[in-house]
Scaffold this motif. Sequence first.
Motif, PDB file in Angstrom:
ATOM      1  N   UNK A 171       0.767  -1.243   0.000  1.00  0.00           N
ATOM      2  CA  UNK A 171       0.000   0.000   0.000  1.00  0.00           C
ATOM      3  C   UNK A 171       0.797   1.291   0.000  1.00  0.00           C
ATOM      4  N   UNK A 172       2.110   1.214  -0.240  1.00  0.00           N
ATOM      5  CA  UNK A 172       2.900   2.454  -0.228  1.00  0.00           C
ATOM      6  C   UNK A 172       2.433   3.420  -1.327  1.00  0.00           C
ATOM      7  N   UNK A 173       2.090   2.878  -2.481  1.00  0.00           N
ATOM      8  CA  UNK A 173       1.609   3.716  -3.582  1.00  0.00           C
ATOM      9  C   UNK A 173       0.283   4.390  -3.261  1.00  0.00           C
ATOM     10  N   UNK A 186       7.480   7.618  -4.515  1.00  0.00           N
ATOM     11  CA  UNK A 186       7.355   6.222  -4.092  1.00  0.00           C
ATOM     12  C   UNK A 186       8.725   5.544  -4.112  1.00  0.00           C
ATOM     13  N   UNK A 187       9.465   5.775  -5.207  1.00  0.00           N
ATOM     14  CA  UNK A 187      10.811   5.173  -5.346  1.00  0.00           C
ATOM     15  C   UNK A 187      11.751   5.667  -4.239  1.00  0.00           C
ATOM     16  N   UNK A 246      -1.121  19.244  -9.492  1.00  0.00           N
ATOM     17  CA  UNK A 246      -1.057  17.793  -9.309  1.00  0.00           C
ATOM     18  C   UNK A 246       0.398  17.332  -9.274  1.00  0.00           C
ATOM     19  N   UNK A 247       0.863  16.797  -8.129  1.00  0.00           N
ATOM     20  CA  UNK A 247       2.246  16.330  -8.074  1.00  0.00           C
ATOM     21  C   UNK A 247       2.412  14.962  -8.733  1.00  0.00           C
ATOM     22  N   UNK A 248       3.628  14.648  -9.103  1.00  0.00           N
ATOM     23  CA  UNK A 248       3.959  13.347  -9.694  1.00  0.00           C
ATOM     24  C   UNK A 248       4.336  12.410  -8.547  1.00  0.00           C
ATOM     25  N   UNK A 249       3.838  11.177  -8.577  1.00  0.00           N
ATOM     26  CA  UNK A 249       3.990  10.295  -7.414  1.00  0.00           C
ATOM     27  C   UNK A 249       5.107   9.252  -7.520  1.00  0.00           C
ATOM     28  N   UNK A 257      10.877   3.894  -1.037  1.00  0.00           N
ATOM     29  CA  UNK A 257      11.318   2.497  -1.056  1.00  0.00           C
ATOM     30  C   UNK A 257      12.831   2.409  -0.762  1.00  0.00           C
ATOM     31  N   UNK A 258      13.584   3.337  -1.345  1.00  0.00           N
ATOM     32  CA  UNK A 258      15.030   3.304  -1.157  1.00  0.00           C
ATOM     33  C   UNK A 258      15.429   3.662   0.271  1.00  0.00           C
ATOM     34  N   UNK A 259      14.630   4.515   0.918  1.00  0.00           N
ATOM     35  CA  UNK A 259      14.971   4.935   2.287  1.00  0.00           C
ATOM     36  C   UNK A 259      14.536   3.887   3.308  1.00  0.00           C
TER      37      UNK A 259
END
Length: 270
Positions: free
Chosen positions: A238-240, A264-265, A257-260, A268-270
């Motif tokens: 559910x991170x997205x 998300x990436x 509208x921001x880009x998601x 995930x990396x953090x």
Amino acid sequence: MDKYAVFGNPISHSKSPLIHTEFAKQTEQALQYTAIKAEIGQFAEAVNTFVADGGKGCNVTVPFKEDAFKVADHISERAQLAEAVNTLTFNEDGTISADNTDGAGLVNDLQSHQAPLNKRILLIGAGGAARGVIKPLLDCQPEQLVIFNRTHSKAQNLAEHFADYGNITAMTEKELEQSTGFDVVINSTSASLSDELPPVPATIFSQGGFAYDMAYGNKPTVFVEWALSNGCQTSLDGLGMLVGQAAVSFEIWREVKPETQTVIQALRQS
């Protein structure tokens, strides 16, 4: 600088400040976004203090989504149907507008991964998380949306509540066991947070199907892995959805509208 926040209890774990700070950089918006712990029973007072301090809007997480419903003057249809609010906007005339962006966040994430939302969907669970996403899922006009919950009466009540908005039904455990696999299976229960699976048979999944767990963690959830081991081609956590619902809130407040995906990436990396 315009001030925004997320209210919850506990709240120190929240990723919302990081997400909205990234959105602000990306869209070149000057704003400050913080996490605020409100005491149980004192949500309205905490919000009033924040507004007096120049707050323009806030997100709301557990356990205050019903409290947020009560402080609002204007409530969107999707928030009314969800009976819960996760986004408040403090208007210049002193009124408060309320919305629920959870379902839109889920649907946006599902669509970005080409989930077949026009086919048969199974939604596991009948709590607040499920209630918040049913109307946006029905707006995608699925062939059928089935609700399953351990307590069947809760699933039945939800199906009846949303009956006017699309083909929605509740299944008993026996009916679910006798049913063929679903094209999309969504787990709205919190079972994964305890490394457990919801009480459903593996036959709910179809070969090459799509699975989604609203929970997320530092590694794939047990539900995500279970779905992949039972024939699903795509299985997501559910991170997205978390980033997606934040993006809808951000757009409500800032009209941009921001880009998601990059956010998300980065998470995930953090």
